[in-house]
Design a protein around this motif. Sequence first.
Motif, PDB file in Angstrom:
ATOM      1  N   ALA A  62       0.812  -1.215   0.000  1.00 26.73           N
ATOM      2  CA  ALA A  62       0.000   0.000   0.000  1.00 26.73           C
ATOM      3  C   ALA A  62       0.846   1.266   0.000  1.00 26.73           C
ATOM      4  CB  ALA A  62      -0.948  -0.009   1.198  1.00 26.73           C
ATOM      5  N   TRP A  63       1.989   1.234   0.678  1.00 31.95           N
ATOM      6  CA  TRP A  63       2.793   2.452   0.778  1.00 31.95           C
ATOM      7  C   TRP A  63       3.425   2.843  -0.552  1.00 31.95           C
ATOM      8  CZ3 TRP A  63       8.226   2.883   0.196  1.00 31.95           C
ATOM      9  CH2 TRP A  63       8.920   1.674   0.071  1.00 31.95           C
ATOM     10  N   ARG A  64       3.516   1.880  -1.491  1.00 32.17           N
ATOM     11  CA  ARG A  64       4.142   2.133  -2.792  1.00 32.17           C
ATOM     12  C   ARG A  64       3.149   2.598  -3.861  1.00 32.17           C
ATOM     13  NH1 ARG A  64       8.885  -0.536  -4.287  1.00 32.17           N
ATOM     14  NH2 ARG A  64       8.576   0.488  -6.300  1.00 32.17           N
ATOM     15  N   THR A  65       1.861   2.579  -3.588  1.00 28.42           N
ATOM     16  CA  THR A  65       0.878   2.846  -4.634  1.00 28.42           C
ATOM     17  C   THR A  65      -0.076   3.966  -4.243  1.00 28.42           C
ATOM     18  OG1 THR A  65      -0.730   1.268  -3.761  1.00 28.42           O
ATOM     19  CG2 THR A  65       0.927   0.406  -5.282  1.00 28.42           C
ATOM     20  N   PRO A  66      -0.587   4.710  -5.218  1.00 33.82           N
ATOM     21  CA  PRO A  66      -1.579   5.738  -4.898  1.00 33.82           C
ATOM     22  C   PRO A  66      -2.873   5.148  -4.362  1.00 33.82           C
ATOM     23  CG  PRO A  66      -1.375   5.476  -7.280  1.00 33.82           C
ATOM     24  CD  PRO A  66      -0.269   4.673  -6.653  1.00 33.82           C
ATOM     25  N   SER A  67      -3.254   3.966  -4.854  1.00 33.23           N
ATOM     26  CA  SER A  67      -4.469   3.323  -4.350  1.00 33.23           C
ATOM     27  C   SER A  67      -4.339   2.997  -2.866  1.00 33.23           C
ATOM     28  CB  SER A  67      -4.752   2.034  -5.131  1.00 33.23           C
ATOM     29  OG  SER A  67      -5.018   2.317  -6.481  1.00 33.23           O
ATOM     30  N   GLY A  68      -3.184   2.455  -2.492  1.00 30.79           N
ATOM     31  CA  GLY A  68      -2.967   2.111  -1.091  1.00 30.79           C
ATOM     32  C   GLY A  68      -3.023   3.333  -0.193  1.00 30.79           C
ATOM     33  N   ARG A  69      -2.404   4.401  -0.625  1.00 28.91           N
ATOM     34  CA  ARG A  69      -2.398   5.615   0.193  1.00 28.91           C
ATOM     35  C   ARG A  69      -3.795   6.217   0.286  1.00 28.91           C
ATOM     36  NH1 ARG A  69       3.037   5.869  -2.355  1.00 28.91           N
ATOM     37  NH2 ARG A  69       2.273   7.097  -4.121  1.00 28.91           N
ATOM     38  N   VAL A  70      -4.561   6.121  -0.798  1.00 30.35           N
ATOM     39  CA  VAL A  70      -5.951   6.591  -0.771  1.00 30.35           C
ATOM     40  C   VAL A  70      -6.777   5.762   0.218  1.00 30.35           C
ATOM     41  CG1 VAL A  70      -8.083   6.460  -2.133  1.00 30.35           C
ATOM     42  CG2 VAL A  70      -6.107   7.694  -3.029  1.00 30.35           C
ATOM     43  N   LEU A  71      -6.575   4.456   0.207  1.00 27.57           N
ATOM     44  CA  LEU A  71      -7.395   3.561   1.030  1.00 27.57           C
ATOM     45  C   LEU A  71      -7.216   3.778   2.531  1.00 27.57           C
ATOM     46  CD1 LEU A  71      -6.996   0.324  -1.104  1.00 27.57           C
ATOM     47  CD2 LEU A  71      -9.167   1.443  -0.555  1.00 27.57           C
ATOM     48  N   ILE A  72      -6.075   4.316   2.940  1.00 25.17           N
ATOM     49  CA  ILE A  72      -5.856   4.557   4.374  1.00 25.17           C
ATOM     50  C   ILE A  72      -5.933   6.046   4.716  1.00 25.17           C
ATOM     51  CG2 ILE A  72      -4.462   2.471   4.647  1.00 25.17           C
ATOM     52  CD1 ILE A  72      -1.961   4.233   4.621  1.00 25.17           C
ATOM     53  N   SER A  73      -6.374   6.858   3.785  1.00 28.93           N
ATOM     54  CA  SER A  73      -6.325   8.306   3.991  1.00 28.93           C
ATOM     55  C   SER A  73      -7.371   8.826   4.975  1.00 28.93           C
ATOM     56  CB  SER A  73      -6.454   9.039   2.654  1.00 28.93           C
ATOM     57  OG  SER A  73      -7.710   8.777   2.045  1.00 28.93           O
ATOM     58  N   ASP A  74      -8.348   8.001   5.372  1.00 25.73           N
ATOM     59  CA  ASP A  74      -9.314   8.462   6.381  1.00 25.73           C
ATOM     60  C   ASP A  74      -9.056   7.841   7.758  1.00 25.73           C
ATOM     61  OD1 ASP A  74     -10.144   5.885   5.772  1.00 25.73           O
ATOM     62  OD2 ASP A  74     -12.275   6.379   5.663  1.00 25.73           O
ATOM     63  N   TRP A  75      -7.899   7.214   7.942  1.00 23.19           N
ATOM     64  CA  TRP A  75      -7.566   6.642   9.246  1.00 23.19           C
ATOM     65  C   TRP A  75      -7.047   7.715  10.195  1.00 23.19           C
ATOM     66  CZ3 TRP A  75      -4.546   1.404   8.420  1.00 23.19           C
ATOM     67  CH2 TRP A  75      -5.352   0.535   7.684  1.00 23.19           C
ATOM     68  N   ASP A  76      -7.180   7.448  11.508  1.00 24.13           N
ATOM     69  CA  ASP A  76      -6.600   8.362  12.491  1.00 24.13           C
ATOM     70  C   ASP A  76      -5.104   8.077  12.639  1.00 24.13           C
ATOM     71  OD1 ASP A  76      -6.147   6.278  14.510  1.00 24.13           O
ATOM     72  OD2 ASP A  76      -8.295   6.342  14.866  1.00 24.13           O
ATOM     73  N   ARG A  77      -4.414   8.998  13.301  1.00 22.95           N
ATOM     74  CA  ARG A  77      -2.952   8.908  13.366  1.00 22.95           C
ATOM     75  C   ARG A  77      -2.488   7.637  14.082  1.00 22.95           C
ATOM     76  NH1 ARG A  77       1.536  13.444  13.678  1.00 22.95           N
ATOM     77  NH2 ARG A  77       3.342  12.106  14.047  1.00 22.95           N
ATOM     78  N   ALA A  78      -3.176   7.256  15.155  1.00 21.75           N
ATOM     79  CA  ALA A  78      -2.757   6.057  15.896  1.00 21.75           C
ATOM     80  C   ALA A  78      -2.838   4.820  15.008  1.00 21.75           C
ATOM     81  CB  ALA A  78      -3.612   5.889  17.147  1.00 21.75           C
ATOM     82  N   SER A  79      -3.925   4.712  14.234  1.00 19.57           N
ATOM     83  CA  SER A  79      -4.081   3.560  13.336  1.00 19.57           C
ATOM     84  C   SER A  79      -3.025   3.580  12.246  1.00 19.57           C
ATOM     85  CB  SER A  79      -5.480   3.576  12.718  1.00 19.57           C
ATOM     86  OG  SER A  79      -6.481   3.471  13.699  1.00 19.57           O
ATOM     87  N   LEU A  80      -2.731   4.768  11.723  1.00 18.89           N
ATOM     88  CA  LEU A  80      -1.709   4.885  10.686  1.00 18.89           C
ATOM     89  C   LEU A  80      -0.331   4.517  11.212  1.00 18.89           C
ATOM     90  CD1 LEU A  80      -2.881   8.235   9.070  1.00 18.89           C
ATOM     91  CD2 LEU A  80      -2.857   5.988   7.954  1.00 18.89           C
ATOM     92  N   THR A  81      -0.042   4.914  12.443  1.00 14.49           N
ATOM     93  CA  THR A  81       1.265   4.590  13.036  1.00 14.49           C
ATOM     94  C   THR A  81       1.426   3.085  13.189  1.00 14.49           C
ATOM     95  OG1 THR A  81       1.310   6.707  14.212  1.00 14.49           O
ATOM     96  CG2 THR A  81       2.758   4.960  15.027  1.00 14.49           C
ATOM     97  N   ARG A  82       0.376   2.426  13.678  1.00 16.59           N
ATOM     98  CA  ARG A  82       0.434   0.962  13.835  1.00 16.59           C
ATOM     99  C   ARG A  82       0.597   0.292  12.476  1.00 16.59           C
ATOM    100  NH1 ARG A  82      -3.673   2.062  17.657  1.00 16.59           N
ATOM    101  NH2 ARG A  82      -5.284   1.526  16.141  1.00 16.59           N
TER     102      ARG A  82
END
Length: 296
Positions: free
Chosen positions: A154-174
């Motif tokens: 996910a970190w390498r693709t625009p789709s992956g980054r879009v899919l996690i773009s509504d997560w909160d910071r704690a979830s993103l950090t994990r």
Amino acid sequence: MATEIYAVQMTPPQSTARRNSSGLGRDIEIIELLGSDEAVAEGGLGVMRIAQLTGRDKAVISRTMSTLADAELVVRDETTMNYRLGSRLFAIAARTTEASLVSRARPHLRNIAQSTRETTHLCVLRGGNVLTVLSELSPHEFRTTGWEGVTTAAWRTPSGRVLISDWDRASLTRWYHEHGRDQPLVGPLNPSMAAAGFAVLETPPENKAIVRDLDSLLVELQRIRERGYATLDEELELGVVGASAPITDFTGHIVAAINVSAPKSRIGGQLDRLGAYVAQAARELSSSLGAPTAMA
């Protein structure tokens, strides 16, 4: 985002019709109870409470719950001894949701591919990374590849980054600590891609890398929220660019992403224009899924 199992109001049954139904019917009754308001509020239900609500013998309920737990349809909390809905049930629900999403999205993807004349994909998050569940190929002879059934980091693709773009910071950090260095291809290529000798870049070129650490990921996600789309410029494949935008459902949460990929030679300096078009197309698909107007 986990698929939701909707709560039902729960009262003890007033008749014996359901109580004397088939074994499957009685099991469904218990699963419905575990999705009720009371079960959610209490973190599950114990054998005694389930027996009380169903009007069935405690020993029978105990055996039934053990069977459902063995099938991972329910899980027991070792501290409270309450039963909750299990992971397998949520996985089945998620697959049902995906099948419905693919059916709804197919004509939209076909229209996007015809309008842009570029290959278009429908992507979902699976196991922390991106699974392409549907592709519509460009009509051009020289085109990018269909990715159906392929899982990418996910970190390498625009789709992956879009899919996690509504997560909160704690979830993103994990998530980043677990998946922020996953290999570009998490799963195997489909047979046609493998036969063609297809390959991706093991690491993004230094001047193309968008995500280098957690801080740069957070910056990019904020940018996605502001623009409504994400872009890729030869980060995963040489000569390939792309744009992705989020699809939201009636809850307002992101459930999938549309991605359009193309040879850079055809897109040229119009990548942001492509991104704006994909974002509009994603809003239209979101509207068909019942997304709130502000989200669609």
